[in-house]
Design a protein around this motif. Sequence first.
Motif, PDB file in Angstrom:
ATOM      1  N   VAL A   1      33.191  43.737  31.327  1.00 36.06           N
ATOM      2  CA  VAL A   1      34.240  42.369  31.432  1.00 36.06           C
ATOM      3  C   VAL A   1      33.241  41.315  31.238  1.00 36.06           C
ATOM      4  CG1 VAL A   1      35.348  40.898  32.859  1.00 36.06           C
ATOM      5  CG2 VAL A   1      35.786  43.283  33.402  1.00 36.06           C
TER       6      VAL A   1
ATOM      7  N   PHE B   1      39.701  43.769  29.973  1.00 33.06           N
ATOM      8  CA  PHE B   1      40.633  43.548  31.129  1.00 33.06           C
ATOM      9  C   PHE B   1      41.011  42.186  31.404  1.00 33.06           C
ATOM     10  CE2 PHE B   1      38.089  47.183  32.653  1.00 33.06           C
ATOM     11  CZ  PHE B   1      38.875  48.302  32.466  1.00 33.06           C
ATOM     12  N   SER B   2      40.842  41.224  30.046  1.00 33.49           N
ATOM     13  CA  SER B   2      41.237  40.062  30.234  1.00 33.49           C
ATOM     14  C   SER B   2      42.828  39.843  30.689  1.00 33.49           C
ATOM     15  CB  SER B   2      40.879  39.343  28.612  1.00 33.49           C
ATOM     16  OG  SER B   2      41.722  39.874  27.765  1.00 33.49           O
ATOM     17  N   MET B   3      43.820  40.561  30.469  1.00 32.83           N
ATOM     18  CA  MET B   3      44.860  40.653  30.860  1.00 32.83           C
ATOM     19  C   MET B   3      45.242  40.375  32.349  1.00 32.83           C
ATOM     20  SD  MET B   3      44.123  43.757  31.074  1.00 32.83           S
ATOM     21  CE  MET B   3      44.482  44.562  29.455  1.00 32.83           C
ATOM     22  N   TYR B   4      44.088  40.418  33.093  1.00 29.73           N
ATOM     23  CA  TYR B   4      44.109  40.478  34.697  1.00 29.73           C
ATOM     24  C   TYR B   4      43.678  38.919  35.003  1.00 29.73           C
ATOM     25  CZ  TYR B   4      45.127  45.317  34.791  1.00 29.73           C
ATOM     26  OH  TYR B   4      45.759  46.547  34.959  1.00 29.73           O
ATOM     27  N   GLY B   5      43.255  38.131  33.918  1.00 31.56           N
ATOM     28  CA  GLY B   5      42.825  36.765  34.381  1.00 31.56           C
ATOM     29  C   GLY B   5      41.659  36.637  35.108  1.00 31.56           C
ATOM     30  N   GLN B   6      41.833  35.895  36.369  1.00 33.81           N
ATOM     31  CA  GLN B   6      40.562  35.593  37.118  1.00 33.81           C
ATOM     32  C   GLN B   6      40.110  37.138  37.979  1.00 33.81           C
ATOM     33  OE1 GLN B   6      41.290  32.801  40.335  1.00 33.81           O
ATOM     34  NE2 GLN B   6      43.207  33.636  40.679  1.00 33.81           N
ATOM     35  N   TYR B   7      40.951  37.895  37.974  1.00 31.79           N
ATOM     36  CA  TYR B   7      40.910  39.169  38.599  1.00 31.79           C
ATOM     37  C   TYR B   7      40.384  40.259  37.832  1.00 31.79           C
ATOM     38  CZ  TYR B   7      43.601  36.843  42.256  1.00 31.79           C
ATOM     39  OH  TYR B   7      44.107  35.874  43.201  1.00 31.79           O
ATOM     40  N   ALA B   8      39.820  39.858  36.482  1.00 35.74           N
ATOM     41  CA  ALA B   8      39.460  40.897  35.486  1.00 35.74           C
ATOM     42  C   ALA B   8      38.267  41.656  36.059  1.00 35.74           C
ATOM     43  CB  ALA B   8      39.240  40.174  34.022  1.00 35.74           C
TER      44      ALA B   8
ATOM     45  N   SER C   1      36.784  41.832  39.159  1.00 31.43           N
ATOM     46  CA  SER C   1      37.341  42.657  40.307  1.00 31.43           C
ATOM     47  C   SER C   1      38.072  44.075  39.771  1.00 31.43           C
ATOM     48  CB  SER C   1      38.089  41.824  41.351  1.00 31.43           C
ATOM     49  OG  SER C   1      37.691  40.860  41.828  1.00 31.43           O
ATOM     50  N   MET C   2      38.880  43.715  38.721  1.00 30.84           N
ATOM     51  CA  MET C   2      39.582  45.260  38.533  1.00 30.84           C
ATOM     52  C   MET C   2      38.674  46.069  37.722  1.00 30.84           C
ATOM     53  SD  MET C   2      42.390  46.744  38.345  1.00 30.84           S
ATOM     54  CE  MET C   2      43.415  45.581  39.114  1.00 30.84           C
TER      55      MET C   2
END
Length: 351
Positions: A116, A122-129, A131-132
């Motif tokens: 990341v 995982f940029s589609m999860y924004g600020q949670y990328a 963590s994801m």
Amino acid sequence: MNKTSLSVLLLGLILALLASITLAITLGSVDVLPGTVWGIALSQVPIAGEWVHVDWTRAEQTIIWDIRTPRVLLAAIVGAGLSVVGVAIQSLVRNSLADPYILGVSSGASVGATLVILFGAFSMYGQYALSMGAFLGSLFSILMIFSLSRMGCQNSTVRLLMAGIAVSAILSAITSLIIFSAPNEHGIRSVLFWMSGSLAGAKWEYLTIPSLIVLLCLVVLLAHYRSLNAMLMGEESASTLGVNTVRFRKLLLVISALLTGFIVAISGAIGFVGLMMPHIVRVMVGSDHRRVLPVSALLGANFLIWADAFARLSFAPEELPIGIITALCGGPFFIWLMLRSSYYSFGGGGR
């Protein structure tokens, strides 16, 4: 330790945690009084804030509320989470030297987080990328470990530990390979600093999910404290006492992956907390997990608050990675532990 002594100990640790949070917030390049810290905190409460007399500047409020407070609270959450996951994994493998790093769970989280940071995965999860990515990495590693430990129709704690060591080595090599092939030098420096542990990026919006996950996992483990105590006596003994060891081991693996993934995502790799706190607490209160879990969480929260304060103040304005502080504490601690003539009982149900 009887119930009264345990209640006094828990109350003392809670008061120490409140004092640690207050004092750690006051420390920094701008001196602030403890009363100002509580005044700013109360001013953020909808009804109580109307009765607070504002005698601080706008700059002081920004420093206290937007910068220092989320960082100190994040240190408490990470310290509590690392201590809880340390207790869970040591019970899982019946080894007081086990932690998420030996089982390879944090190595999997590091692979996901590094992808990341360096490549924007995982940029589609924004600020949670982040963590994801860390959670998926830890979940992948835990599934690999569990699958390898069951190969050959065998499923023992020793095979689980050996599979964890092998997976940890492989995933650490993959992390190094990813860093080596990174496209820019700034990204490499960021990853190397993050891998040594840092709470510098703490924000209020980053606190909710990790705190809920740490609290949820702590409650689940406390609800299964009898099974944790039984596992310390061996899988055969636990089965005799009515514990479904296969199902319970899966539960512990999922909890370990969840906690490790989210903690590594927000703080990087911070070692020794999950090893030291359970050791100290078992010496204090014995091996009953009804006592070990809450005391470990509170002690770990207090410890990491002061470790982070030392990391950001000792070489100010430069900041040390917090992993250096925990390692400097953890190494001498284990040397002292080895030289002790007496030792607590791990799995014996008492001291």
